[in-house]
Design a protein around this motif. Structure first.
Motif, PDB file in Angstrom:
ATOM      1  N   ALA A 473     -13.304  78.145 -15.637  1.00  0.00           N
ATOM      2  CA  ALA A 473     -12.833  79.438 -15.144  1.00  0.00           C
ATOM      3  C   ALA A 473     -11.493  79.228 -14.458  1.00  0.00           C
ATOM      4  N   ASP A 474     -10.478  79.943 -14.937  1.00  0.00           N
ATOM      5  CA  ASP A 474      -9.133  79.849 -14.356  1.00  0.00           C
ATOM      6  C   ASP A 474      -8.657  78.391 -14.296  1.00  0.00           C
ATOM      7  N   LYS A 475      -8.910  77.684 -15.412  1.00  0.00           N
ATOM      8  CA  LYS A 475      -8.493  76.280 -15.578  1.00  0.00           C
ATOM      9  C   LYS A 475      -9.205  75.340 -14.610  1.00  0.00           C
ATOM     10  N   GLU A 476     -10.281  75.808 -14.003  1.00  0.00           N
ATOM     11  CA  GLU A 476     -11.104  74.968 -13.135  1.00  0.00           C
ATOM     12  C   GLU A 476     -12.420  74.660 -13.832  1.00  0.00           C
ATOM     13  N   GLN A 477     -12.965  73.470 -13.574  1.00  0.00           N
ATOM     14  CA  GLN A 477     -14.261  73.071 -14.103  1.00  0.00           C
ATOM     15  C   GLN A 477     -15.271  73.092 -12.965  1.00  0.00           C
ATOM     16  N   ILE A 478     -16.269  73.957 -13.089  1.00  0.00           N
ATOM     17  CA  ILE A 478     -17.252  74.142 -12.026  1.00  0.00           C
ATOM     18  C   ILE A 478     -18.639  73.792 -12.559  1.00  0.00           C
ATOM     19  N   GLN A 479     -19.294  72.861 -11.873  1.00  0.00           N
ATOM     20  CA  GLN A 479     -20.658  72.496 -12.246  1.00  0.00           C
ATOM     21  C   GLN A 479     -21.651  73.408 -11.530  1.00  0.00           C
ATOM     22  N   LEU A 480     -22.517  74.017 -12.288  1.00  0.00           N
ATOM     23  CA  LEU A 480     -23.511  74.936 -11.736  1.00  0.00           C
ATOM     24  C   LEU A 480     -24.906  74.534 -12.168  1.00  0.00           C
ATOM     25  N   SER A 481     -25.887  75.072 -11.477  1.00  0.00           N
ATOM     26  CA  SER A 481     -27.283  74.915 -11.878  1.00  0.00           C
ATOM     27  C   SER A 481     -27.935  76.288 -11.831  1.00  0.00           C
ATOM     28  N   ALA A 482     -29.138  76.378 -12.347  1.00  0.00           N
ATOM     29  CA  ALA A 482     -29.828  77.665 -12.405  1.00  0.00           C
ATOM     30  C   ALA A 482     -31.322  77.476 -12.192  1.00  0.00           C
ATOM     31  N   THR A 483     -31.973  78.541 -11.756  1.00  0.00           N
ATOM     32  CA  THR A 483     -33.424  78.596 -11.606  1.00  0.00           C
ATOM     33  C   THR A 483     -33.930  79.734 -12.485  1.00  0.00           C
ATOM     34  N   VAL A 484     -35.090  79.507 -13.134  1.00  0.00           N
ATOM     35  CA  VAL A 484     -35.560  80.436 -14.161  1.00  0.00           C
ATOM     36  C   VAL A 484     -36.976  80.917 -13.839  1.00  0.00           C
ATOM     37  N   GLY A 485     -37.181  82.223 -13.959  1.00  0.00           N
ATOM     38  CA  GLY A 485     -38.519  82.804 -13.887  1.00  0.00           C
ATOM     39  C   GLY A 485     -38.849  83.456 -15.215  1.00  0.00           C
ATOM     40  N   ARG A 509     -40.715  82.620  -6.943  1.00  0.00           N
ATOM     41  CA  ARG A 509     -41.628  81.484  -6.742  1.00  0.00           C
ATOM     42  C   ARG A 509     -40.934  80.176  -7.120  1.00  0.00           C
ATOM     43  N   ALA A 510     -40.188  80.188  -8.209  1.00  0.00           N
ATOM     44  CA  ALA A 510     -39.469  78.984  -8.633  1.00  0.00           C
ATOM     45  C   ALA A 510     -38.423  78.577  -7.594  1.00  0.00           C
ATOM     46  N   LYS A 511     -37.745  79.566  -6.991  1.00  0.00           N
ATOM     47  CA  LYS A 511     -36.720  79.261  -5.989  1.00  0.00           C
ATOM     48  C   LYS A 511     -37.353  78.741  -4.702  1.00  0.00           C
ATOM     49  N   MET A 512     -38.566  79.202  -4.384  1.00  0.00           N
ATOM     50  CA  MET A 512     -39.256  78.707  -3.199  1.00  0.00           C
ATOM     51  C   MET A 512     -39.706  77.270  -3.383  1.00  0.00           C
ATOM     52  N   GLN A 513     -40.127  76.954  -4.609  1.00  0.00           N
ATOM     53  CA  GLN A 513     -40.671  75.622  -4.864  1.00  0.00           C
ATOM     54  C   GLN A 513     -39.568  74.575  -5.002  1.00  0.00           C
ATOM     55  N   LEU A 514     -38.606  74.867  -5.886  1.00  0.00           N
ATOM     56  CA  LEU A 514     -37.565  73.878  -6.152  1.00  0.00           C
ATOM     57  C   LEU A 514     -36.441  74.538  -6.924  1.00  0.00           C
ATOM     58  N   ARG A 515     -35.248  74.448  -6.378  1.00  0.00           N
ATOM     59  CA  ARG A 515     -34.091  74.963  -7.092  1.00  0.00           C
ATOM     60  C   ARG A 515     -33.867  74.158  -8.370  1.00  0.00           C
TER      61      ARG A 515
END
Length: 788
Positions: A473-485, A509-515
């Motif tokens: 994004a805008d010539k920047e490299q950003i590492q992200l993670s996600a949580t799924v329900g 529930r997933a965010k409460m347990q572990l990102r």
């Protein structure tokens, strides 16, 4: 021989009487080259004798348009022949004449039933019956409803002339006796009748065209999709001008249903409606056409924004005020008559007006069902697709996933909202590039995406793998993670809204347990969350109906037994008269935001109760009030605190705020500044339930606090006053080293009290001394204690 001569003479005399209709009127019409006439010659004296075997017709000139059809109805064959010769080579408005014949009323009816576009009927009044002609006129006008054809009545017997009313009622153009119908008068009557027919036919065609335009415009106005709009426009053009031409309609910018989303076109032209010949290209870009001549012609018309007319090829351009362009290709020559041009202009204006409407409708639809930032479906569109899935066979193997980008708000705050928007667009593109058209992809929240499709595709492993590589994004490299329900839809019995809510429950529930993990929705989760929602509504109602109340638990100096303070505690008795445990409803109050209003009410109630005790003669004491993290972080908390002190008029030093250890360790710089403001008022601060969190001793030293409260869990563990490993003892020692007061809660036995006193703990509260009491019971308890 004499008999034959007499018969021949009679024939000539009869023919001479009727043959006067074979004269040309030179003042009105040009003479055919084969029939010169001297200007001084009397046309009534010219007789044209014809042989029985002479062919009166001429070869058709293929260069002329279709001739006018003239139907001659007369029981005398000679009249048919003479009439044709009288009108030979006559051209009216650029068109010749074509003759049809009937020798009786019955034969005339057959001809009229199966012939079309007859312009003029020359009708003998008297044939097989005296009034046969008028009966036939009635049949033509009323039974066959032929209102356009022009009728000229002829009769050889003047006594059978029709009444004027009959001429008017049956719309008869002219009535002549055969003796007075000279060539010139016949020519005048035919020309007048043809012109009248032409005008009536043009008006009729115009009316039909207008009706068709009105119906088509109504259909166009009802359209909400460009595809329907294009199909109606294409079909109407063919019907309106009787073209029967193959063709297509294309618009700029790709429609959502395009089947080649990765194909580009220089002008952004997409075929959205096609006839049979071009049907395989429907939904494709214009450049996919095999016929490059058609492609170039359409591109030229679009580039110039002007219709193009070539041999066997026509492109019509429709453009509205906002610049939306529609191009229609027709595989035909479009040579419109003047009338057709007017109809085309009218239809074009209506098309443009309807185009404005459908552009607006399309934009409204886009705004209503699609996310403007990413172009993905939004929450409403997802619910629509989800409902369709739940009501179809796809339900058996489908799943719904909610994808929450971890810590996106922090990234957004740190790098700016504009950068955050670019990042969200990049995430949306990556999800779409992987799942394509196989799944419904939506953005349903600020940083939450949804995926609906086959459960083999909507897999948490596949989804989370999309976040292994950084996003650009805008010539920047950003590492992200996600949580799924996720929710499996195979055995789901509720509706689309409930399915989305349950996916959100699984996500939480997933965010409460572990990102960076995932969780599938289960029935137990649903029961739990619905119970929380039920309790939230009940708590709100209880607060509004004043069914919440405050109780007070005394705080005691262990060595002397003196009451040194009180702690205000919130209680709730439901409509059934049962107490709801604070551990059940306080987290719900915090989650729902009710804790802000409830907490302010508890603070003010405690301050006013302390002032009331002072007025009734009790010794000054402190009042401890619990403050939740939501209250403490609220921007108006400090003003709420000042107002409570000012309104109750208690000294600030008598108020003690209890904050949890999690608040004390959260955002240290903000906490330090807030505590400094509170301490500046003179209000004391203690840390509640100390030891249950993960305190940083270095941070603890920086905080302006006055007291530590040992959690009841560590008090229950006290078994021996000499236990050197007791956590309670270590907390007491820590407080002494930090020069802080320490109080123990949940003290229930003398052994616990003695052990705490031995550790060096000065203060305690618990059932050993007193249970939490309402204000009336508290006053009684205080008086009884002070009297002993």
């Amino acid at each position: 021989m004499l008999v034959q001569s007499v018969r021949k003479l009679k024939f000539i005399l009869r023919l001479t009487q009727e043959i006067q209709l074979y004269f040309f009127w030179v003042d009105s019409f040009p003479l055919p080259p084969s029939m010169p006439m001297d200007e001084t010659q009397n046309s009534d004296e010219i007789l044209l004798f014809i042989e029985d075997d002479q062919d009166p017709t001429r070869p058709e000139d293929s260069s002329l348009p279709a001739p006018w059809k003239i139907l001659i109805i007369d029981d005398d064959p000679d009249v048919h022949t003479a009439t044709m010769y009288a009108l030979t080579e006559l051209i009216i408005r650029g068109r010749g004449l074509e003759y049809q014949h009937a020798y009786s009323t019955q034969e005339a009816k057959q001809v009229l039933l199966y012939s079309k576009d007859i312009a003029v009927i020359l009708l003998d009044v008297v044939m097989d019956m005296d009034d046969a002609g008028l009966h036939l006129v009635n049949f033509i006008r009323n039974t066959l409803a032929m209102s356009e054809v022009r009728i000229v009545l002829r009769t050889g017997q003047a006594g059978y002339a029709p009444e004027m009313e009959a001429i008017r009622d049956f719309d008869i153009n002219d009535y002549k006796s055969k003796t007075e119908l000279t060539q010139a008068k016949l020519l005048t009557a035919i020309t007048s009748a043809v012109r009248a027919y032409e005008h009536i036919r043009a008006a009729s065609d115009s009316n039909l065209a207008l009706e068709m335009v009105i119906r088509a415009s109504a259909d166009l106005m009802a359209c909400v999709e460009f595809k329907d709009f294009a199909e109606i426009t294409l079909a109407t053009m063919n019907d309106l001008f009787d073209l029967h031409a193959e063709g297509f309609v294309c618009i700029q910018h790709a429609p959502r249903e395009a089947n080649t989303p990765n194909t580009s076109d220089a002008l952004g032209l997409w075929l959205i409606a096609c006839t049979e010949q071009f049907a395989p290209q429907q939904g494709c870009v214009l450049s996919a056409l095999e016929d490059k001549r058609i492609q170039l012609l359409v591109q030229k018309a679009v580039f110039e924004k002007r219709s193009q007319f070539e041999n066997r090829h026509t492109v019509l351009i429709f453009t509205n005020a906002s610049g939306q362009l529609v191009a229609m290709y027709l595989a035909c020559d479009f040579h419109a008559r003047m009338l057709d041009k007017h109809i085309l202009e009218l239809f074009s204006r209506n098309v443009v007006a309807c185009l404005d409407k459908i552009v607006l409708s399309s934009r409204m639809h886009q705004l209503a069902f699609f996310d403007p930032l990413t172009g993905l479906a939004n929450r409403f569109h997802l619910l629509k697709q989800l409902g369709n899935t739940l009501n179809s066979d796809k339900k058996t193997d489908s799943a719904l996933a909610l994808i929450d980008v971890d810590h996106f708000s922090e990234t957004n705050d740190a790098l700016g909202h504009q950068f955050g928007d670019l990042l969200l667009s990049a995430i949306g593109r990556r999800i779409k590039s992987y799942f394509g058209e196989a799944c419904t992809i939506a953005r349903v929240g600020n940083d939450i995406f949804a995926l609906l499709g086959h459960e083999d595709l909507v897999s948490p492993t596949l989804i989370l793998s999309l976040f292994f590589q950084p996003f650009s994004a805008d010539k920047e490299q950003i590492q992200l993670s996600a949580t799924v329900g996720l929710v499996r839809l195979s055995h789901y019995t509720l509706g689309a809204s409930e399915a989305l809510k349950d996916a959100n429950i699984a996500l939480k529930r997933a965010k409460m347990q572990l990102r960076s993990g995932f969780s599938y929705f289960t029935r137990e989760m649903g029961v739990e969350i619905r119970e929380r929602v039920r309790m939230m509504h009940a708590l709100r109602a209880a607060f509004d109906e004043q069914r919440l109340f405050v109780v007070y638990q005394p705080q005691i100096q262990i060595s002397s037994g003196q009451v040194i303070g009180l702690e205000a505690l919130l209680r709730w008795k439901n409509k059934e008269g049962e107490f709801v445990p604070p551990n059940d409803f306080i987290p719900i109050a915090e989650y729902s935001g009710l804790i802000i209003n409830i907490g302010e009410w508890v603070l003010r109630s405690a301050c006013f109760e302390l002032k009331q005790l002072e007025r009734r003669g009790f010794e000054p004491m402190r009042m401890a009030v619990n403050v939740s993290q939501a209250q403490f972080n609220h921007p108006l908390f400090f003003q709420t605190l000042e107002r409570a002190l000012a309104d109750s008029r208690i000294p600030a030093s008598q108020l003690e705020l209890e904050i949890t250890e999690s608040i004390a360790m959260n955002e240290p710089q903000v906490l330090i500044e807030t505590l400094a403001q509170i301490k500046a008022l003179g209000v004391r601060v203690s840390i509640d339930d100390f030891g249950t969190g993960f305190s940083s001793l270095s941070q603890l030293q920086k905080l302006s606090i006055d007291k530590l409260k040992i959690d009841r869990a560590f008090i229950r563990d006290i078994s021996d006053p000499k236990d050197e490993g007791s956590i309670a003892k270590m907390i007491v020692q820590l407080s002494q080293s930090l020069q802080l007061e320490v109080i123990a809660e949940g003290v229930e036995t003398e052994q616990q009290a003695l052990a705490l006193q031995g550790f060096g703990c000065d203060y305690a509260q618990g059932f050993l001394y007193a249970k939490p009491m309402k204000n009336a019971d508290l006053e009684i308890w205080l008086r009884e204690r002070s009297s002993t």
